[in-house]
Motif scaffolding. Structure first.
Motif, PDB file in Angstrom:
ATOM      1  N   SER A  96       1.424  -0.939   0.082  1.00 47.71           N
ATOM      2  CA  SER A  96      -0.247   0.366   0.293  1.00 47.71           C
ATOM      3  C   SER A  96       0.689   1.355  -0.401  1.00 47.71           C
ATOM      4  CB  SER A  96      -0.645  -0.266   1.031  1.00 47.71           C
ATOM      5  OG  SER A  96       0.103   0.231   2.079  1.00 47.71           O
ATOM      6  N   LEU A  97       0.052   2.099  -0.076  1.00 47.65           N
ATOM      7  CA  LEU A  97       0.786   3.428   0.047  1.00 47.65           C
ATOM      8  C   LEU A  97       0.839   4.589   1.320  1.00 47.65           C
ATOM      9  CD1 LEU A  97       0.766   5.334  -3.704  1.00 47.65           C
ATOM     10  CD2 LEU A  97       1.956   3.374  -2.953  1.00 47.65           C
ATOM     11  N   PRO A  98       2.209   4.575   1.908  1.00 48.44           N
ATOM     12  CA  PRO A  98       1.407   4.930   3.078  1.00 48.44           C
ATOM     13  C   PRO A  98       1.612   6.265   3.647  1.00 48.44           C
ATOM     14  CG  PRO A  98       4.188   4.777   2.590  1.00 48.44           C
ATOM     15  CD  PRO A  98       3.439   3.984   1.398  1.00 48.44           C
ATOM     16  N   TYR A  99       0.700   7.036   2.364  1.00 54.71           N
ATOM     17  CA  TYR A  99       0.648   8.749   2.264  1.00 54.71           C
ATOM     18  C   TYR A  99      -0.941   8.355   1.819  1.00 54.71           C
ATOM     19  CZ  TYR A  99       2.755   7.807  -2.156  1.00 54.71           C
ATOM     20  OH  TYR A  99       3.320   7.504  -3.561  1.00 54.71           O
ATOM     21  N   HIS A 106      10.957  11.808   2.468  1.00 62.73           N
ATOM     22  CA  HIS A 106      10.298  12.591   3.877  1.00 62.73           C
ATOM     23  C   HIS A 106       9.439  11.820   3.898  1.00 62.73           C
ATOM     24  CE1 HIS A 106      12.771  16.524   4.500  1.00 62.73           C
ATOM     25  NE2 HIS A 106      12.618  16.436   3.491  1.00 62.73           N
ATOM     26  N   ALA A 107       7.901  12.307   4.326  1.00 65.15           N
ATOM     27  CA  ALA A 107       7.215  11.208   5.068  1.00 65.15           C
ATOM     28  C   ALA A 107       5.857  11.157   3.475  1.00 65.15           C
ATOM     29  CB  ALA A 107       6.272  11.222   5.888  1.00 65.15           C
ATOM     30  N   SER A 108       6.063  12.447   3.185  1.00 69.98           N
ATOM     31  CA  SER A 108       5.104  12.808   2.356  1.00 69.98           C
ATOM     32  C   SER A 108       5.862  13.639   0.460  1.00 69.98           C
ATOM     33  CB  SER A 108       4.022  13.333   2.951  1.00 69.98           C
ATOM     34  OG  SER A 108       3.226  13.116   3.772  1.00 69.98           O
ATOM     35  N   SER A 109       7.116  13.495   1.352  1.00 67.68           N
ATOM     36  CA  SER A 109       7.629  13.914  -0.041  1.00 67.68           C
ATOM     37  C   SER A 109       8.815  13.744  -0.890  1.00 67.68           C
ATOM     38  CB  SER A 109       7.949  15.713  -0.297  1.00 67.68           C
ATOM     39  OG  SER A 109       8.567  15.479   1.096  1.00 67.68           O
ATOM     40  N   VAL A 110       9.653  14.176  -1.118  1.00 70.56           N
ATOM     41  CA  VAL A 110      11.182  13.834  -1.667  1.00 70.56           C
ATOM     42  C   VAL A 110      11.487  14.704  -2.812  1.00 70.56           C
ATOM     43  CG1 VAL A 110      10.816  12.221  -3.992  1.00 70.56           C
ATOM     44  CG2 VAL A 110      12.726  11.984  -2.226  1.00 70.56           C
ATOM     45  N   THR A 111      12.695  15.383  -2.239  1.00 65.51           N
ATOM     46  CA  THR A 111      13.809  16.257  -2.810  1.00 65.51           C
ATOM     47  C   THR A 111      14.335  15.697  -4.367  1.00 65.51           C
ATOM     48  OG1 THR A 111      15.278  16.599  -0.998  1.00 65.51           O
ATOM     49  CG2 THR A 111      13.765  18.157  -0.510  1.00 65.51           C
ATOM     50  N   GLU A 137      15.405   7.082  -3.479  1.00 64.49           N
ATOM     51  CA  GLU A 137      14.648   8.325  -2.355  1.00 64.49           C
ATOM     52  C   GLU A 137      13.371   8.049  -2.490  1.00 64.49           C
ATOM     53  OE1 GLU A 137      17.172   9.412  -1.049  1.00 64.49           O
ATOM     54  OE2 GLU A 137      18.199   9.788  -2.244  1.00 64.49           O
ATOM     55  N   TYR A 138      12.705   7.130  -3.070  1.00 63.92           N
ATOM     56  CA  TYR A 138      10.894   6.720  -2.729  1.00 63.92           C
ATOM     57  C   TYR A 138      11.290   5.730  -2.055  1.00 63.92           C
ATOM     58  CZ  TYR A 138       6.029   6.513  -4.571  1.00 63.92           C
ATOM     59  OH  TYR A 138       4.831   5.776  -4.422  1.00 63.92           O
ATOM     60  N   VAL A 139      11.658   4.793  -2.370  1.00 64.62           N
ATOM     61  CA  VAL A 139      11.862   2.859  -1.062  1.00 64.62           C
ATOM     62  C   VAL A 139      11.827   3.526  -0.143  1.00 64.62           C
ATOM     63  CG1 VAL A 139      12.966   1.257  -0.980  1.00 64.62           C
ATOM     64  CG2 VAL A 139      11.815   1.937  -3.468  1.00 64.62           C
ATOM     65  N   HIS A 140      13.323   5.182   0.446  1.00 69.49           N
ATOM     66  CA  HIS A 140      12.886   5.495   1.190  1.00 69.49           C
ATOM     67  C   HIS A 140      11.994   6.064   2.068  1.00 69.49           C
ATOM     68  CE1 HIS A 140      17.423   4.977   2.180  1.00 69.49           C
ATOM     69  NE2 HIS A 140      17.433   6.092   1.190  1.00 69.49           N
ATOM     70  N   THR A 141      10.528   5.668   1.123  1.00 67.36           N
ATOM     71  CA  THR A 141       8.982   6.327   1.898  1.00 67.36           C
ATOM     72  C   THR A 141       9.688   5.534   2.798  1.00 67.36           C
ATOM     73  OG1 THR A 141       8.963   8.098   0.341  1.00 67.36           O
ATOM     74  CG2 THR A 141       6.769   7.061   2.003  1.00 67.36           C
ATOM     75  N   TRP A 142       9.425   4.038   2.852  1.00 66.85           N
ATOM     76  CA  TRP A 142       9.069   3.086   3.543  1.00 66.85           C
ATOM     77  C   TRP A 142      10.275   2.405   4.274  1.00 66.85           C
ATOM     78  CZ3 TRP A 142       7.330   4.045  -1.399  1.00 66.85           C
ATOM     79  CH2 TRP A 142       5.810   3.681  -1.734  1.00 66.85           C
ATOM     80  N   ASN A 143      11.217   2.686   4.017  1.00 67.51           N
ATOM     81  CA  ASN A 143      12.421   1.362   4.333  1.00 67.51           C
ATOM     82  C   ASN A 143      12.995   2.699   5.386  1.00 67.51           C
ATOM     83  OD1 ASN A 143      14.249  -0.352   5.265  1.00 67.51           O
ATOM     84  ND2 ASN A 143      14.890  -0.397   3.475  1.00 67.51           N
TER      85      ASN A 143
END
Ligand SMILES: [Zn+2]
Length: 603
Positions: free
Chosen positions: A239-242, A259-264, A286-292
């Protein structure tokens, strides 16, 4: 919203429900205003209004656990006022200030003066302002009430005419349940181009800040690719956590921060005009970091603090395993380069086997030894170490469970069980691996994660019916001539000297006596005044040339001559193991196709 804050947010909701009305919470809100004046882009002003403040109010700037930019160095003119009288401000630590006043509502004002950056070499996560726009917000912009980080906040942005914003809601004041959420949301501002898409029940914004000298590229293709990443990530992680997410892209920058709801994300238009490969590599990571890393966080990394937390032994998991999943994500999204998962594994193993450092340090030790400052010299690369371990673990789990569960199932369970403020430890990983396996995985972790010594990969390959052949080849260019040994890198903190990064003791540069962290003064007769001159001069060197290097170490200047010769590299190829079984071949085929574990079970 940060999932890891969910626990205490729920507690706050319960506490609020017990109060007569919500006026109490309203009266507790710390109100921030961030003001950018287009006539002075050397920095920006912040006002912070703290109601119900005690006579001694402690304010702090938070440190990022990975990237502590120490932006307290750029905070100027901190002043406070309460009840019409000036308060006194004392700096009690580098990142902590004490405001003494009559209490009640205290208004605090300060300015962040932005550091200068070398052109084209700006990290995408650092605050900046240009005539086109910039990046503000987050923990490099805002102080918080050190003793009450959970007070709700409200932010108003005062932007130059014609500027828009992304990373927080596009209009109006933005409210958060606590300071941690405010600190976790960088804000891209300026003459932005934005696109939107929905995926997995969540809305996504792609915002791009162009630079004045940018070149055109296929922006629609970039947006489409990010949309495919979101779709593939939902499949992998469940699932998407946001509910809202923003990809914050800037031309002329590199790197990224999750970040929890964004990435630079660094999005160089000149590079994107040539191809998307590097950009997508970084974006997927960086997007995978949203989870891990954001949702599933190492123990001790949650919450706000004024200094970086003590080193964690789990960076091999938070970084190396992230790369494992980023690669899978790109492949499943149909965005991967033409090579196969085995090609990629061969490249990783060649690098891993070629570096003697991996024999003497474990992934856990390398994780702990890593500095909190980005770009610093690392004893070994726990990113690479981590992904070699992840692949071995995946093969082991898939074999033990008949293909039903692999490292992807382990990650989904880790996220489900260990997201939250407590975070996870190495012991949690180990226990989860055993649970997913239905077998004892302690010996695997003892040998391959905790103890020094190179991971023996052959037995893991055999689980897929494969063996490997390792040989050493000279590195040549397209015409077959020996490529020069340019295995030396550099880094530069803003305004500081250019310092060497040397990772391979066998490179011509290390053998000539140069060491990591040496300050480089000149190279082959050319003064080195920045990263640009370093890289340009380095790339001009040819095989067989002698390059004089002037450097400074411990305050003394010295010279060495580097004989730039050719160099060799290991090459790893894979071959079918004699007697490989049908089961092993089937497991290999599923893995090669990037199938999630369990997909095979129904067959
Ligand atoms: Zn990372």
């Amino acid at each position: 919203m940060r999932m890891r804050d969910l626990g205490w947010m729920m507690a706050a909701v319960v506490a609020l429900a017990a109060l007569p009305g919500s006026s109490q919470a309203q009266g507790d809100t710390v109100r921030y205003t961030l003001r950018i004046d287009s006539l002075d882009l050397s920095g920006f002003e912040v006002e912070m209004r703290v109601p119900n403040a005690p006579p001694v109010l402690r304010l702090a700037m938070a440190a990022h656990p990975e990237y502590d930019e120490r932006f307290w160095r750029y905070l100027r003119d901190l002043r406070a006022e309460a009840g019409g009288a000036a308060g006194s401000v004392t700096r009690v630590d580098s990142a902590v200030w004490e405001v003494r006043s009559a209490g009640g509502e205290v208004a605090v004002r300060y300015r962040i003066v932005l550091p200068p950056y070398e052109r084209g070499f700006r990290p995408s996560w650092q605050p900046v302002l240009t005539a086109m726009g910039g990046l503000v917000g987050g923990l490099d912009s805002f102080l918080y009430v050190a003793d009450q980080p959970r007070r709700p906040t409200r932010l108003d942005l005062d932007l130059p005419d014609g500027w828009t914003r992304a990373g927080i809601p596009a209009e109006g004041p933005w409210s958060t349940a606590g300071a941690a959420e405010l600190m976790d949301a960088p804000i891209l501002v300026g003459r932005l181009r934005t696109w939107r898409f929905r995926s997995g029940g969540a809305s996504h914004t792609v915002a791009y800040l162009p630079s004045a000298d940018g070149v055109p590229f296929d922006t629609a293709a970039v947006v489409r690719a990010l949309e495919r990443l979101a779709g593939a990530a939902r499949e992998i992680f469940g699932s998407l956590p946001y509910s809202e997410y923003a990809f914050l892209l800037q031309d002329g920058t590199w790197g990224g921060l999750e970040h929890a709801s964004s990435v630079t994300l660094g999005a160089s238009s000149a590079e994107l005009a040539k191809g998307m490969e590097d950009f997508l590599d970084n974006a997927a990571h960086e997007y995978v970091h949203t989870w891990n890393l954001v949702r599933l966080r190492p123990a001790g990394w949650s919450g706000l603090r004024q200094r970086p937390p003590p080193p964690t032994g789990e960076r091999w998991w938070s970084e190396g395993v992230t790369i494992h999943f980023a690669d899978l994500l790109l492949r499943r999204a149909g965005l991967a380069p033409a090579n196969s998962r085995l090609d990629r594994l061969g490249r990783d193993l060649a690098e891993y086997l070629d570096n003697p450092g991996y024999r003497t340090i474990s992934p856990e030790q390398a994780s702990r030894a890593s500095g909190a400052s980005p770009g610093g010299p690392e004893p070994t690369d726990y990113y690479l170490h981590g992904r070699v371990v992840a692949t071995a673990l995946d093969f082991a789990l898939r074999e033990a469970t008949g293909g039903r569960r692999g490292v992807d199932e382990m990650m989904r369970r880790m996220i489900a069980r260990h997201s939250g403020p407590r975070g996870y430890t190495g012991a949690d990983l180990e226990r989860m691996a055993s649970e997913v396996c239905g077998c004892e995985m302690r010996p695997f972790f003892a040998r391959n994660v905790r103890a020094p010594g190179r991971l023996a990969f052959a037995p893991h390959l055999a689980r897929m019916g494969l063996r490997m052949r390792v040989r050493r080849d000279s590195v040549t260019d397209a015409r077959g001539t020996l490529a020069p040994d340019l295995r030396v890198w550099a880094r530069q903190a803003e305004g500081g000297p250019v310092r060497l990064i040397i990772t391979d003791p066998r490179s011509a540069w290390a053998r000539a006596g140069l060491r990591a962290d040496d300050e480089i003064v000149s190279l082959a007769g050319t003064p080195v005044d920045g990263m640009d001159s370093f890289r340009r001069t380095l790339r001009s060197l040819r095989t067989g040339q002698s390059a004089a290097v002037e450097y400074r170490r411990g305050g003394r200047t010295a010279r060495v001559t580097v004989a730039v010769g050719g160099y060799s590299r290991l090459r790893v190829t894979f071959h079918e193991l004699p007697g490989a079984t049908g089961m092993q071949r089937a497991r290999r085929a599923a893995w090669l196709a990037g199938e999630l574990s369990g997909a095979q079970a129904g067959r």
